[in-house]
Design a protein around this motif. Structure first.
Motif, PDB file in Angstrom:
ATOM      1  N   LEU A 188       0.827  -1.206   0.000  1.00 15.87           N
ATOM      2  CA  LEU A 188       0.000   0.000   0.000  1.00 15.87           C
ATOM      3  C   LEU A 188       0.860   1.255   0.000  1.00 15.87           C
ATOM      4  O   LEU A 188       0.575   2.223  -0.712  1.00 15.87           O
ATOM      5  CB  LEU A 188      -0.928  -0.013   1.217  1.00 15.87           C
ATOM      6  CG  LEU A 188      -2.087  -1.007   1.166  1.00 15.87           C
ATOM      7  CD1 LEU A 188      -2.651  -1.256   2.566  1.00 15.87           C
ATOM      8  CD2 LEU A 188      -3.197  -0.490   0.242  1.00 15.87           C
ATOM      9  N   ALA A 189       1.926   1.236   0.808  1.00 14.47           N
ATOM     10  CA  ALA A 189       2.822   2.396   0.865  1.00 14.47           C
ATOM     11  C   ALA A 189       3.504   2.631  -0.483  1.00 14.47           C
ATOM     12  O   ALA A 189       3.657   3.778  -0.927  1.00 14.47           O
ATOM     13  CB  ALA A 189       3.853   2.201   1.967  1.00 14.47           C
ATOM     14  N   LYS A 190       3.913   1.544  -1.156  1.00 14.05           N
ATOM     15  CA  LYS A 190       4.550   1.686  -2.463  1.00 14.05           C
ATOM     16  C   LYS A 190       3.606   2.280  -3.498  1.00 14.05           C
ATOM     17  O   LYS A 190       4.050   2.912  -4.463  1.00 14.05           O
ATOM     18  CB  LYS A 190       5.048   0.312  -2.954  1.00 14.05           C
ATOM     19  CG  LYS A 190       6.266  -0.209  -2.209  1.00 14.05           C
ATOM     20  CD  LYS A 190       6.660  -1.591  -2.708  1.00 14.05           C
ATOM     21  CE  LYS A 190       7.835  -2.149  -1.917  1.00 14.05           C
ATOM     22  NZ  LYS A 190       8.189  -3.531  -2.340  1.00 14.05           N
ATOM     23  N   CYS A 191       2.302   2.084  -3.287  1.00 17.36           N
ATOM     24  CA  CYS A 191       1.301   2.602  -4.230  1.00 17.36           C
ATOM     25  C   CYS A 191       0.787   3.983  -3.830  1.00 17.36           C
ATOM     26  O   CYS A 191      -0.220   4.442  -4.375  1.00 17.36           O
ATOM     27  CB  CYS A 191       0.152   1.616  -4.351  1.00 17.36           C
ATOM     28  SG  CYS A 191       0.618   0.055  -5.137  1.00 17.36           S
ATOM     29  N   GLY A 192       1.450   4.627  -2.873  1.00 16.90           N
ATOM     30  CA  GLY A 192       1.124   6.012  -2.557  1.00 16.90           C
ATOM     31  C   GLY A 192       0.224   6.233  -1.372  1.00 16.90           C
ATOM     32  O   GLY A 192      -0.073   7.379  -1.031  1.00 16.90           O
ATOM     33  N   PHE A 193      -0.250   5.173  -0.711  1.00 15.39           N
ATOM     34  CA  PHE A 193      -1.083   5.331   0.472  1.00 15.39           C
ATOM     35  C   PHE A 193      -0.214   5.617   1.693  1.00 15.39           C
ATOM     36  O   PHE A 193       0.908   5.111   1.803  1.00 15.39           O
ATOM     37  CB  PHE A 193      -1.891   4.065   0.743  1.00 15.39           C
ATOM     38  CG  PHE A 193      -2.992   3.796  -0.239  1.00 15.39           C
ATOM     39  CD1 PHE A 193      -4.277   4.288  -0.028  1.00 15.39           C
ATOM     40  CD2 PHE A 193      -2.755   3.038  -1.375  1.00 15.39           C
ATOM     41  CE1 PHE A 193      -5.295   4.027  -0.928  1.00 15.39           C
ATOM     42  CE2 PHE A 193      -3.764   2.774  -2.277  1.00 15.39           C
ATOM     43  CZ  PHE A 193      -5.043   3.272  -2.060  1.00 15.39           C
ATOM     44  N   SER A 194      -0.744   6.408   2.611  1.00 20.05           N
ATOM     45  CA  SER A 194      -0.163   6.434   3.954  1.00 20.05           C
ATOM     46  C   SER A 194      -0.848   5.334   4.750  1.00 20.05           C
ATOM     47  O   SER A 194      -2.044   5.082   4.575  1.00 20.05           O
ATOM     48  CB  SER A 194      -0.374   7.798   4.619  1.00 20.05           C
ATOM     49  OG  SER A 194      -1.748   8.063   4.817  1.00 20.05           O
ATOM     50  N   VAL A 195      -0.086   4.648   5.601  1.00 21.04           N
ATOM     51  CA  VAL A 195      -0.589   3.451   6.275  1.00 21.04           C
ATOM     52  C   VAL A 195      -0.366   3.567   7.778  1.00 21.04           C
ATOM     53  O   VAL A 195       0.733   3.911   8.224  1.00 21.04           O
ATOM     54  CB  VAL A 195       0.117   2.181   5.753  1.00 21.04           C
ATOM     55  CG1 VAL A 195      -0.443   0.935   6.432  1.00 21.04           C
ATOM     56  CG2 VAL A 195      -0.013   2.071   4.231  1.00 21.04           C
ATOM     57  N   THR A 196      -1.412   3.258   8.530  1.00 19.77           N
ATOM     58  CA  THR A 196      -1.303   3.121   9.979  1.00 19.77           C
ATOM     59  C   THR A 196      -1.594   1.668  10.334  1.00 19.77           C
ATOM     60  O   THR A 196      -2.633   1.135   9.950  1.00 19.77           O
ATOM     61  CB  THR A 196      -2.289   4.037  10.720  1.00 19.77           C
ATOM     62  OG1 THR A 196      -2.021   5.398  10.371  1.00 19.77           O
ATOM     63  CG2 THR A 196      -2.149   3.867  12.229  1.00 19.77           C
ATOM     64  N   ILE A 197      -0.673   1.025  11.040  1.00 16.38           N
ATOM     65  CA  ILE A 197      -0.876  -0.348  11.485  1.00 16.38           C
ATOM     66  C   ILE A 197      -1.238  -0.329  12.963  1.00 16.38           C
ATOM     67  O   ILE A 197      -0.504   0.227  13.786  1.00 16.38           O
ATOM     68  CB  ILE A 197       0.388  -1.199  11.289  1.00 16.38           C
ATOM     69  CG1 ILE A 197       0.798  -1.214   9.813  1.00 16.38           C
ATOM     70  CG2 ILE A 197       0.152  -2.631  11.772  1.00 16.38           C
ATOM     71  CD1 ILE A 197       2.086  -1.982   9.549  1.00 16.38           C
ATOM     72  N   LEU A 198      -2.377  -0.911  13.303  1.00 18.11           N
ATOM     73  CA  LEU A 198      -2.791  -1.080  14.693  1.00 18.11           C
ATOM     74  C   LEU A 198      -2.607  -2.544  15.063  1.00 18.11           C
ATOM     75  O   LEU A 198      -3.206  -3.422  14.435  1.00 18.11           O
ATOM     76  CB  LEU A 198      -4.260  -0.687  14.889  1.00 18.11           C
ATOM     77  CG  LEU A 198      -4.653   0.766  14.637  1.00 18.11           C
ATOM     78  CD1 LEU A 198      -6.144   0.951  14.892  1.00 18.11           C
ATOM     79  CD2 LEU A 198      -3.866   1.710  15.520  1.00 18.11           C
ATOM     80  N   GLY A 199      -1.798  -2.834  16.058  1.00 27.33           N
ATOM     81  CA  GLY A 199      -1.578  -4.220  16.450  1.00 27.33           C
ATOM     82  C   GLY A 199      -0.732  -4.314  17.697  1.00 27.33           C
ATOM     83  O   GLY A 199      -0.269  -3.312  18.245  1.00 27.33           O
TER      84      GLY A 199
END
Length: 464
Positions: free
Chosen positions: A56-67
């Protein structure tokens, strides 16, 4: 008389959430594209969800991981400016009262906590959720999505109720409740991904859920390890594990040796030692669903064959991972008093695991699916390293392991022992079956995760 007051109380609690949801919908239309990845498990032990985040990050999204942050994720994740990891607190069950009450309280607390964490995050286009565990995450993520305008994507790795059934039995009320919940709430997502065609068909026929198969694929860093890097890894592991140390008879002040390799002090070239042991690796989470008695019995038989004069090498068996039964099985291994087989159980850093797979001679997989519908990712990683595999048989394993082509399938310890004897006969034989399997894997031009993800998932998340 109490009803109006309860209604007012409910409105007072819901109004802030509704206002917040409206504000977040407005913000989402003005902000950069954002995805939240939810893992109610250890992020460091959830490679598939880490791969989703990286793709997702490589495709331009900013990503938040909750875990849960119990172990270190890959450096690629930690060093990516587009990815933020937000740790969740894992609530423990009560230690008093009926088991149903203990579990119910834990689920409610986890639901409220996850709702709070999701609601106060940056507005998201999509919420990617790993299932299992899906209770209470599916309902919470769907509710937040409806409130804030986010679409829910469920990635079905297995069924949560089938895993619970291993502990409580398939007819236990908690298991039946979990199955009902998964079937009901699983239909709420906009996109469903799954790990096998068998699971896709089961979801369609028995759950009325339409899913897309996204096979686990090895990431680019799972590949054969060059000899010089193998040597460095073996020397590193030799500091804490005697199985990787050179035998005393090979000690030479002028040579740098491990149990498997040596480096020429003049040229710096690394070569395999003559008469070196074979290196076997098995990766596990050390839980009851993987029957280590099969592997231990096979290793014991192999040890007897080497002592009986069979043309077989000494064997170093590395079992990686951590989990609740590691100490128990470590004691069991020690009681075997094996002479030509050494077993060690290191916990490897994330970056060292692919290097060890790429250095091994054979992989063994003991994974048995609780549902019979998922595939062991550890075998995917081994194949990415062109490492042949012996795997215990179950329902849909044929979608990954082709018996006699890229590995072997076994039913019990006797069959595994016979396979080890056949594969390691006259080791390292360049024309033996083990070498043939490796050649097949090298020539197979395996599809990697990034390419598979862009073909399968990217079109599903770029149409809004």
């Amino acid at each position: 008389m109490a009803a109006p007051y309860l209604l007012l109380l409910a409105l007072a609690l819901l109004l802030p959430l509704l206002l917040l949801g409206g504000w977040k919908r407005w913000r989402r239309g003005r902000a950069a594209r954002h995805v939240v990845v939810v893992v109610l498990g250890d992020v460091g032990c959830s490679p598939r969800m880490q791969y989703h985040a990286l793709s997702l990050a490589k495709c331009g999204f900013s990503v938040t991981i909750l875990g849960f942050c119990n172990s270190k994720p890959r450096d690629e994740l930690l060093q990516n400016d587009r990815i933020q990891i937000v740790g969740l607190t894992e609530f423990k069950s009560l230690t008093v009262g009926p088991r149903v009450l203990q579990y119910g309280v834990k689920v409610v607390l986890q639901a409220v906590y996850l709702l709070w964490k999701l609601t106060w995050r940056e507005p998201a286009d999509y919420i990617f959720l790993q299932n299992p565990p899906g209770l209470p995450a599916i309902a919470v993520c769907w509710a937040v999505g409806r409130l804030c305008g986010s679409e829910l994507v469920i990635d079905w790795h297995n069924y949560g109720y089938s895993i619970m059934g291993l502990v409580h039995g398939p007819s236990h009320p908690l298991v039946l409740l979990a199955k009902w919940y998964e079937k009901l709430c699983g239909r709420l997502s906009r996109v469903n991904l799954c790990v096998t065609n068998a699971m896709r068909e089961d979801l369609a026929e028995n759950w009325h859920i339409r899913a897309v198969t996204l096979y686990d694929r090895p990431a680019s860093f799972f590949k054969e390890t060059p000899l010089d890097l193998q040597h460095e890894l073996f020397l590193k592991l030799a500091r804490t594990h005697s199985a990787f140390r050179a035998c005393s008879e090979h000690l030479d002040p002028g040579m740098e040796r491990s149990a498997f390799t040596e480096r020429d002090p003049r040229s710096g070239a690394v070569t395999h030692l003559r008469g070196r042991p074979a290196l076997l690796i098995s990766s596990t989470s050390w839980t009851e669903d993987e029957d280590f008695s099969i592997l231990l019995a096979a290793l014991e038989k192999f040890d007897q064959l080497t002592l009986g004069g069979e043309d077989l090498p000494a064997l170093v068996c590395v079992i990686t991972g951590k989990g609740p039964l590691k100490e128990y099985y470590s004691r069991l291994i020690g009681q075997k008093h094996l002479q030509r087989v050494q077993v060690c159980t290191p916990w490897l850093e994330a970056e060292d695991y692919p290097l060890l797979l790429g250095s091994a001679d054979l992989g063994v997989c003991l994974h048995k699916s609780s549902s019979g519908l998922d595939l062991p990712m550890k075998v995917v990683d081994m194949f990415g390293c062109c490492l042949p595999v012996c795997a215990v048989n179950f329902g849909c394993l044929h979608e990954l392991v082709k018996h006699g082509e890229n590995g072997l399938v076994f039913e019990d310890s006797e069959e595994l022992a016979a396979q080890l004897q056949m594969l390691f006969s006259k080791f390292p034989d360049p024309v033996g079956k083990l070498s043939q399997f490796r050649k097949t894997l090298r020539e197979s031009e395996q599809l990697r995760w990034d390419e598979s993800w862009q073909r399968t998932v990217l079109p599903l998340v770029m149409d809004t």
